[in-house]
Design a protein around this motif. Structure first.
Motif, short mmCIF file in Angstrom:
data_model
loop_
_atom_site.label_atom_id
_atom_site.label_comp_id
_atom_site.label_asym_id
_atom_site.label_seq_id
_atom_site.Cartn_x
_atom_site.Cartn_y
_atom_site.Cartn_z
N VAL A 10 -0.19 -1.52 7.81
CA VAL A 10 -0.35 -2.84 7.18
C VAL A 10 -1.51 -3.53 7.90
O VAL A 10 -1.38 -4.03 9.02
CB VAL A 10 0.95 -3.66 7.26
CG1 VAL A 10 0.75 -5.03 6.64
CG2 VAL A 10 2.08 -2.90 6.56
N TYR A 12 -4.39 -6.27 8.50
CA TYR A 12 -4.66 -7.69 8.28
C TYR A 12 -5.71 -8.16 9.27
O TYR A 12 -5.96 -7.51 10.28
CB TYR A 12 -3.38 -8.53 8.42
CG TYR A 12 -2.83 -8.58 9.84
CD1 TYR A 12 -3.10 -9.67 10.67
CD2 TYR A 12 -2.05 -7.54 10.35
CE1 TYR A 12 -2.61 -9.72 11.96
CE2 TYR A 12 -1.56 -7.59 11.64
CZ TYR A 12 -1.84 -8.68 12.45
OH TYR A 12 -1.36 -8.72 13.74
N ALA A 34 1.86 -10.22 6.95
CA ALA A 34 1.83 -8.81 7.39
C ALA A 34 3.17 -8.41 8.02
O ALA A 34 3.68 -7.32 7.78
CB ALA A 34 0.69 -8.60 8.39
N VAL A 37 5.71 -7.88 5.29
CA VAL A 37 5.47 -6.64 4.55
C VAL A 37 5.99 -5.44 5.37
O VAL A 37 6.65 -4.54 4.83
CB VAL A 37 3.98 -6.47 4.21
CG1 VAL A 37 3.70 -5.08 3.66
CG2 VAL A 37 3.57 -7.54 3.19
N VAL A 38 5.71 -5.44 6.67
CA VAL A 38 6.22 -4.36 7.53
C VAL A 38 7.74 -4.34 7.50
O VAL A 38 8.36 -3.28 7.37
CB VAL A 38 5.70 -4.54 8.97
CG1 VAL A 38 6.49 -3.66 9.94
CG2 VAL A 38 4.23 -4.17 9.06
N ALA A 48 6.31 1.89 8.95
CA ALA A 48 5.26 0.92 8.72
C ALA A 48 4.81 0.33 10.05
O ALA A 48 5.63 0.00 10.91
CB ALA A 48 5.75 -0.19 7.79
N LEU A 50 2.01 -2.48 12.02
CA LEU A 50 1.03 -3.56 11.93
C LEU A 50 -0.28 -3.12 12.54
O LEU A 50 -0.30 -2.44 13.57
CB LEU A 50 1.54 -4.79 12.68
CG LEU A 50 2.60 -5.68 12.01
CD1 LEU A 50 3.12 -6.69 13.02
CD2 LEU A 50 2.01 -6.38 10.80
N PHE A 73 -1.81 -0.60 3.52
CA PHE A 73 -1.49 -1.78 2.72
C PHE A 73 -2.48 -2.86 3.14
O PHE A 73 -2.41 -3.40 4.24
CB PHE A 73 -0.05 -2.23 2.96
CG PHE A 73 0.51 -2.98 1.78
CD1 PHE A 73 1.32 -2.34 0.86
CD2 PHE A 73 0.18 -4.31 1.57
CE1 PHE A 73 1.81 -3.02 -0.24
CE2 PHE A 73 0.66 -4.99 0.48
CZ PHE A 73 1.49 -4.35 -0.45
N LEU A 75 -4.20 -6.15 3.52
CA LEU A 75 -4.03 -7.60 3.47
C LEU A 75 -5.24 -8.33 4.04
O LEU A 75 -5.19 -9.53 4.31
CB LEU A 75 -2.78 -8.01 4.26
CG LEU A 75 -1.44 -7.47 3.76
CD1 LEU A 75 -0.31 -7.92 4.68
CD2 LEU A 75 -1.16 -7.92 2.33
N TYR A 100 -5.63 2.95 -0.29
CA TYR A 100 -5.28 1.57 0.07
C TYR A 100 -4.82 0.81 -1.16
O TYR A 100 -5.21 1.12 -2.29
CB TYR A 100 -6.45 0.86 0.75
CG TYR A 100 -7.68 0.68 -0.12
CD1 TYR A 100 -7.85 -0.48 -0.89
CD2 TYR A 100 -8.66 1.66 -0.19
CE1 TYR A 100 -8.97 -0.65 -1.68
CE2 TYR A 100 -9.78 1.50 -0.98
CZ TYR A 100 -9.93 0.34 -1.72
OH TYR A 100 -11.04 0.17 -2.52
N ALA A 327 2.32 0.96 -2.81
CA ALA A 327 1.85 1.91 -1.80
C ALA A 327 1.84 3.33 -2.37
O ALA A 327 0.87 4.09 -2.18
CB ALA A 327 2.74 1.84 -0.56
#
Length: 350
Positions: A10, A12, A34, A37-38, A48, A50, A73, A75, A100, A327
């Motif tokens: 993820v 960001y 973020a 989402v994780v 997942a 970060l 992912f 962001l 992505y 995803a």
């Protein structure tokens, strides 16, 4: 579409503004998104991680290579303090061969400029408010529409640079506001006709065909001496007077014909600008009650408490399952195009 549990990075942008900066709240919001989402992926048993992106860019690529995710992912809303750099970071994902989520770099590059996007939308026959972009050093022309204008940064999102002084009644005030935007944000300013009608947001989800989510209305409350616009304070200063005066209602209580018209415009704008996976289209009614596209956001806030997720839930869809589907779709998209599912080791690149 695959149902295999994937390894997800993820990605960001790490905030760079000091906490006391007036725009710091909006920039740091992506961190919470973020994390959410994780947590959503982890709750489903996915792996997942970060990954904060900050200069130098080579470190971002090395960190991705060490994680070796199946999919990113994405962001990213900027890089190193530059909003426009979100496009460049997405391009690096493309070149490095990582599947992505979200819109491709072409859509991000187009929509980062509200003015350029308006030109494309108008060329495709979609309605936008009359307006023009003011580059640094250019003289502000007098507008040819009746009524006020609204002046905003051309290449910022999240209501940055928008407050009650953004709506101007005369040319001198417009010149002063354009000069303030140039000095504060260092980029172009967009001057466009102020639309007096209600404001709406339409989320779009594409799995893979784009569909409009239930429409949300920014149900402005009448406050004497203020304009009903979504200012930075209304969006980011929770509990402020402007926040309290701009509640959001989703689904919006509007006639079916208007809802269908705005849904159609949103999906058309999504396609015309080349968006992918998800986006948000903002609209407002003009003086005749006709819906007009304000802007297309190809990388909207999709945190669980944000407007896009609110509309997703209103449609009856599950938030976590939708993220997983996005995803998985990114991986299938890469397979269909013959792209590598993981980038090669950076250490072998000489």
């Amino acid at each position: 579409m695959t149902s295999v549990r994937l390894k997800v990075a993820v990605l960001y942008n790490a905030p760079v503004l000091p906490p006391e900066h007036p725009d710091a709240v909006s920039e740091s919001d992506v961190v919470g998104v973020a994390q959410a989402v994780v947590a959503s992926f982890e709750a489903q048993g996915w792996d997942a991680r970060l990954l904060a992106a900050s200069p130098p860019v080579v470190d971002v690529l090395h960190n991705l290579d060490r994680l070796a995710p199946d999919v990113v992912f994405n962001l990213i809303e900027g890089f190193g303090g530059s909003t426009a750099a979100a496009t460049h970071m997405t391009g690096l994902l493309e070149l490095a061969g990582y599947p992505y989520t979200g819109s491709p770099l072409e859509a991000l590059a187009l929509c980062v400029s509200k003015g350029r996007a308006k030109c494309l939308l108008r060329g495709a026959g979609l309605p936008t408010a009359p307006g023009f972009v003011m580059e640094l050093g250019a003289s502000v022309p007098r507008w040819d529409w009746s009524g006020p204008a609204i002046v905003k940064p051309d290449a910022e999102d999240g209501s940055l640079g928008i407050d009650q002084a953004s709506v101007v009644l005369d040319w001198n005030s417009a010149c002063a506001r354009v000069a303030w935007i140039h000095a504060t944000y260092g980029g172009s300013a967009l001057v466009e006709a102020y639309l007096p009608g209600p404001e709406y947001n339409v989320g779009v989800l594409a799995l893979p065909e784009p569909v409009a989510l239930p429409i949300a209305e920014v149900a402005y409350e009448s406050v004497e001496g203020t304009w009903p616009i979504l200012t930075y304070a209304a969006k980011w200063s929770v509990g402020s007077a402007e926040d309290r005066a701009s509640p959001v209602s989703c689904p919006a209580r509007i006639e079916r014909e208007l809802a269908e018209s705005m849904a159609g415009l949103a999906v058309s704008a999504f396609k015309v600008t080349g968006c992918r996976d998800y986006a948000r289209v903002d609209l407002r009614l003009d003086g005749r009650g006709e819906p007009i596209i304000l802007e297309v956001n190809p990388n909207p806030d999709i945190g669980p408490t944000a407007g896009w997720a609110r509309a997703l839930r209103a449609s009856g869809r599950d938030y976590a399952a939708t993220l997983a589907a996005l995803a998985s779709q990114a991986v299938e998209r890469a397979r269909a195009t013959g792209a590598p599912l993981r980038a090669p080791d950076l250490g072998s690149r000489g």
